[in-house]
Enzyme design. Structure first.
Site: not given
Length: 311
Positions: A93, A115, A198, A228, A247
């Site tokens: 990741d 990334d 986060g 999240t 994710n």
């Protein structure tokens, strides 16, 4: 069952996302970050309980903590043999180091993420293409034994060595999607539509009109990072609109550590068995993954995934 690539594990989801099917029939495969080996096992146990496919995600921090890419890859292969009924992909990741990504491919990861989203558009294309070309041809599992995810646009928040302030975030531009996908040869596209890494201070404002526009520009898998704290109805809408991978990382850390803290509180000081301390964390992770499988409409989809891979 051996580890499968992310392209394979999401093929059925992508087909549903890009064809005229009832949106209620669409689903996303859950991708979950781990920091320890017990968490890896807990994630797979949770998916098994729901007859769902799953993507194990190794962050750069997890690699550093566990020890090496090779150790993680061999552990994942062992887990896949132990739970042969679960389609499992091992994913690197948010990686930025080109050589480390190539090392992960050779070690046996079945998907890697390059990334380069903070780079200029042409540099992002060049780096993503280099990784796609390498990954598709240098996996120990043979040609196309490793698929590739890249990112267009930038999410705010902190992800190991990548930090983007709220002021520096950039939504994915639908006008650039087709060119980016075509020139890079990637298999999945991470999009920036309003989520962040986060915990959120307030519920994210997902740009669903942007997701709709992006989905029209490409037929490869779309990936939602920053899972999240996203409201459940927003998850469901993203899935119905064609998101194929979601994710989740930070929230799982909290689930695990909360369970471990509670175990320490309840155990006597004379108890030294680490399994009784860490075990509840693994169980809590499994329960949370099972819940996410339901939320992403992925429960019971293993037969469809296997059919798309092996038919």
């Amino acid at each position: 069952m051996p580890l499968v690539t992310m392209k394979q594990i999401m093929a059925d989801s992508v087909k549903r996302a890009t064809t005229d099917v009832d949106p209620a029939e669409r689903y996303a495969v859950g991708a979950f970050n781990f920091s320890t080996i017990p968490e890896m096992v807990g994630i797979v146990e949770g998916a098994r309980s729901k007859n769902a496919p799953v993507i194990l995600m190794a962050s750069l921090g997890a690699i550093k903590y566990i020890g090496s890419l090779e150790l993680i890859a061999e552990t994942a292969k062992g887990i896949a043999k132990t739970y042969p009924e679960v389609p499992i992909c091992l994913h690197l990741d948010h990686a930025t180091d080109m050589e480390q990504i190539k090392q992960a491919v050779v070690a046996g990861f079945t998907n890697v993420m390059i990334d380069a989203s903070q780079e200029e558009f042409e540099v992002n294309i060049a780096k993503s293409k280099e990784i796609a070309d390498f990954s598709h041809n240098h996996s120990p599992y043979g040609i196309n034994g490793c698929s590739v995810e890249a990112e267009l646009g930038m999410l705010a928040g902190h992800e190991d060595n990548i930090h983007v302030e709220e002021s520096g975030k950039a939504y994915t531009d639908p006008a650039l999607v087709k060119e980016f996908v075509t020139k890079t040869g990637i298999d999945a596209l991470a999009v920036a539509i309003g989520t962040a890494h986060g915990f959120y201070k307030a519920a994210p404002e997902i740009q669903f009109d942007l997701l709709e526009a992006i989905r029209k520009e490409t037929d490869i898998a779309l990936v939602l990072h920053g899972g999240t704290g996203v409201p459940e109805d927003d998850f469901r809408k993203c899935v119905a609109m064609g998101m194929s991978k979601i994710n989740v990382g930070t929230g799982l850390k909290k689930v695990y550590t909360d369970a471990v803290r509670e175990a320490i509180k309840t155990l006597p000081e004379t108890e030294y068995d680490p399994r009784k301390i860490a075990g509840p964390g693994r169980q809590a992770i499994a329960k949370e993954i099972a819940s996410k499988c339901d939320l992403f409409n992925c429960t019971g989809k293993t037969p469809d995934v296997l059919k798309s891979i092996y038919a």
